[in-house]
Design an enzyme around this catalytic site. Structure first.
Site, mmCIF file in Angstrom:
data_model
loop_
_atom_site.group_PDB
_atom_site.id
_atom_site.type_symbol
_atom_site.label_atom_id
_atom_site.label_comp_id
_atom_site.label_asym_id
_atom_site.label_seq_id
_atom_site.Cartn_x
_atom_site.Cartn_y
_atom_site.Cartn_z
ATOM 1 N N LYS A 92 0.827 -1.213 0.000
ATOM 2 C CA LYS A 92 0.000 0.000 0.000
ATOM 3 C C LYS A 92 0.855 1.253 0.000
ATOM 4 O O LYS A 92 0.534 2.229 -0.671
ATOM 5 C CB LYS A 92 -0.971 -0.006 1.177
ATOM 6 C CG LYS A 92 -2.033 -1.070 0.996
ATOM 7 C CD LYS A 92 -3.255 -0.865 1.834
ATOM 8 C CE LYS A 92 -4.298 -1.908 1.443
ATOM 9 N NZ LYS A 92 -5.287 -2.188 2.480
ATOM 10 N N LYS B 26 -6.872 -10.619 -8.804
ATOM 11 C CA LYS B 26 -7.906 -10.910 -7.813
ATOM 12 C C LYS B 26 -9.070 -9.917 -7.910
ATOM 13 O O LYS B 26 -8.855 -8.733 -8.171
ATOM 14 C CB LYS B 26 -7.237 -10.818 -6.433
ATOM 15 C CG LYS B 26 -8.112 -11.175 -5.268
ATOM 16 C CD LYS B 26 -7.324 -11.082 -3.968
ATOM 17 C CE LYS B 26 -8.297 -10.899 -2.800
ATOM 18 N NZ LYS B 26 -7.660 -10.648 -1.534
ATOM 19 N N LYS C 141 -11.941 -4.757 -4.216
ATOM 20 C CA LYS C 141 -12.553 -3.431 -4.161
ATOM 21 C C LYS C 141 -11.555 -2.369 -4.592
ATOM 22 O O LYS C 141 -11.898 -1.439 -5.308
ATOM 23 C CB LYS C 141 -13.006 -3.167 -2.720
ATOM 24 C CG LYS C 141 -13.888 -1.960 -2.572
ATOM 25 C CD LYS C 141 -15.266 -2.206 -3.160
ATOM 26 C CE LYS C 141 -15.756 -1.040 -3.973
ATOM 27 N NZ LYS C 141 -16.919 -1.394 -4.792
#
Ligand code: TRP
Length: 334
Positions: free
Chosen positions: A114, A197, A200
Site C-alpha cells: 500500500k 484478484k 474493491k
C-alpha cells in the site's frame, strides 16, 4: 467440551460486499456459527485508515452489518458487532504496539504494497499499525481459530508472535490463535482482468460483482466478462483464465464439481454457459439483497441488534483487559 471460539473481521469500506468477499468470508462464516462460539466484527477502526467521509463510514458500517445478517448470521447464535463499540480494541492495541518492533511492523507486505501504491507520505501511521489492531481484535476474544484469506496470513503470524511474547513476558494470558483457511478457498478473479484478484481497491466496476447489485447489471457484467480464444468451456488456468474463473464461480455457487460442468457444456460454446453463471449469481445475491434492504429500512432495529452484539463482545473484552492491565503493571483504580 466448550465449542472452539472463532473470530473474524471485515472492513466497511464499500457500499456492498462483492463475490470474492461472499465466497471467501461471509459464506464461510455462516456454518461456523453451528460449530463454534462465533464472533464477527465490522472493523470500522480499520476502515478509518483510508480516510472515509464520516457520513459514508456510518452508512457503510450499517450496510456491512446488514449484509452479514442477510447472509444468514443469526444474532442469537453469533456475536455480530461493530469494532468501535468496544473500546477495549484500542486499549489493547496500544499495549501490543509497545511490544512490536519497528522492523517487525515494517516487514508486513500489505503495508509495503500500500505504501508503494499510494506513496510513503499518503500511507499514514494508522495503516502502519493496522496489523497490531487486528492482533488486538483476535487476542481480546481469546480466539482459537481465525478464518482469513491468504493475504492476511502474515498478520496472523504477527498476532501469534505478539501473543507468545506477551505470555512469555507477563505470564500466560492469551490463547494462541490458529489460522483457519477454508477448505476450498475459491480464487475469484476480476471479470475484466482474470489474472488479477477481484478486489474493491483494484478492480474496475465492470470487473467486480457486488452482492447488492440489481440482476440486470449483474447479468450484463457476466455476459461481457473477458473470455479466452477458442469456444470450448474448459478449465485451464493458464490458457483460459477467464473461463476458468467463471467455472469456479458457478461450481462454488451451485455445488457442482468443475468436471461435471465442463461435461455439461461440451459443444455448446460460451453463450449458454455464461447465461447459466449469471443465473447462479443472481439467484444467490437477490435474496441477500432483499433481506439487506429490509434490514436497512429499519435502522433502529439494526442498531438494536448491533447493541446486543456489542454488549456480549464487551463482556468478554473487559474480562481479558482486566487480566492484561494487572499483568502489565497498571495501578488498579480504587
Ligand atoms: N484485516 C482483515 C482484512 O482486511 C480484516 C480484519 C480486521 C480481521 N481484524 C480482523 C480479520 C481480525 C480476521 C481477524 O481482511
Amino acid at each position: 467440551m466448550a465449542r472452539p471460539r472463532v473470530f473474524s473481521g471485515i472492513q466497511p469500506t464499500a457500499d456492498s460486499f462483492h463475490l470474492g468477499n461472499y465466497l471467501g468470508a461471509l459464506r464461510q462464516w455462516v456454518p461456523m456459527q453451528e460449530t463454534h462460539d462465533a464472533f464477527y466484527c465490522v472493523v470500522d477502526l480499520h476502515a478509518l485508515t483510508v480516510s472515509p467521509e464520516p457520513a459514508q463510514l456510518r452508512a457503510r458500517t450499517r450496510v456491512a452489518a446488514a449484509q452479514l445478517f442477510a447472509c444468514g448470521l443469526d444474532p442469537e447464535r453469533s456475536t455480530v458487532f461493530v469494532q468501535s463499540h468496544v473500546r477495549e480494541h484500542t486499549e489493547l492495541t496500544w499495549i501490543l504496539l509497545c511490544l512490536t518492533g519497528m522492523g517487525e511492523a515494517a516487514r508486513m507486505t500489505q503495508f509495503k504494497d500500500k505504501a508503494a501504491k499510494y506513496g510513503e507520505s499518503a500511507a499514514g501511521v494508522g495503516l502502519f499499525t493496522y496489523p497490531m489492531l487486528m492482533a488486538a481484535d483476535i487476542l481480546l476474544y481469546q480466539a482459537d481459530q481465525v478464518p482469513v484469506g491468504a493475504d492476511q496470513k502474515q498478520h496472523l503470524e504477527l498476532t501469534r508472535d505478539l501473543a507468545q511474547r506477551f505470555n512469555h513476558r507477563f505470564g500466560d494470558t492469551f490463547t494462541m490463535p490458529e489460522p483457519f483457511i477454508p477448505k476450498e478457498v475459491e480464487k475469484i478473479t476480476d471479470l475484466q482482468d482474470p489474472t488479477a484478484k477481484m478486489s474493491k481497491s483494484s478492480s474496475s466496476p465492470q470487473g467486480i460483482l457486488d452482492v447488492l447489485e440489481q440482476p440486470g447489471p449483474l447479468r450484463k457484467k457476466i455476459m461481457r466478462a473477458v473470455t479466452d480464444t477458442g469456444s470450448e468451456v474448459l478449465f485451464d488456468e493458464t490458457n483460459k483464465p477467464g473461463i476458468s474463473n467463471l467455472l469456479r464461480i458457478q461450481a462454488a455457487l451451485t455445488g457442482t464439481p468443475i468436471p461435471e460442468l465442463v461435461a455439461r457444456y461440451e459443444g455448446q460454446g460460451y453463450g449458454t454457459f455464461k447465461k447459466d453463471v449469471a443465473e447462479a449469481v443472481v439467484e444467490t445475491f437477490s435474496p441477500i439483497r432483499e433481506r439487506t434492504e429490509k434490514l436497512l429500512s429499519d435502522e433502529t432495529e439494526l442498531d438494536r441488534l448491533l447493541a446486543i452484539g456489542a454488549e456480549r463482545a464487551a463482556a468478554v473484552a473487559r474480562e481479558t483487559m482486566a487480566v492484561v492491565r494487572e499483568r502489565v503493571g497498571f495501578l488498579p483504580k480504587l
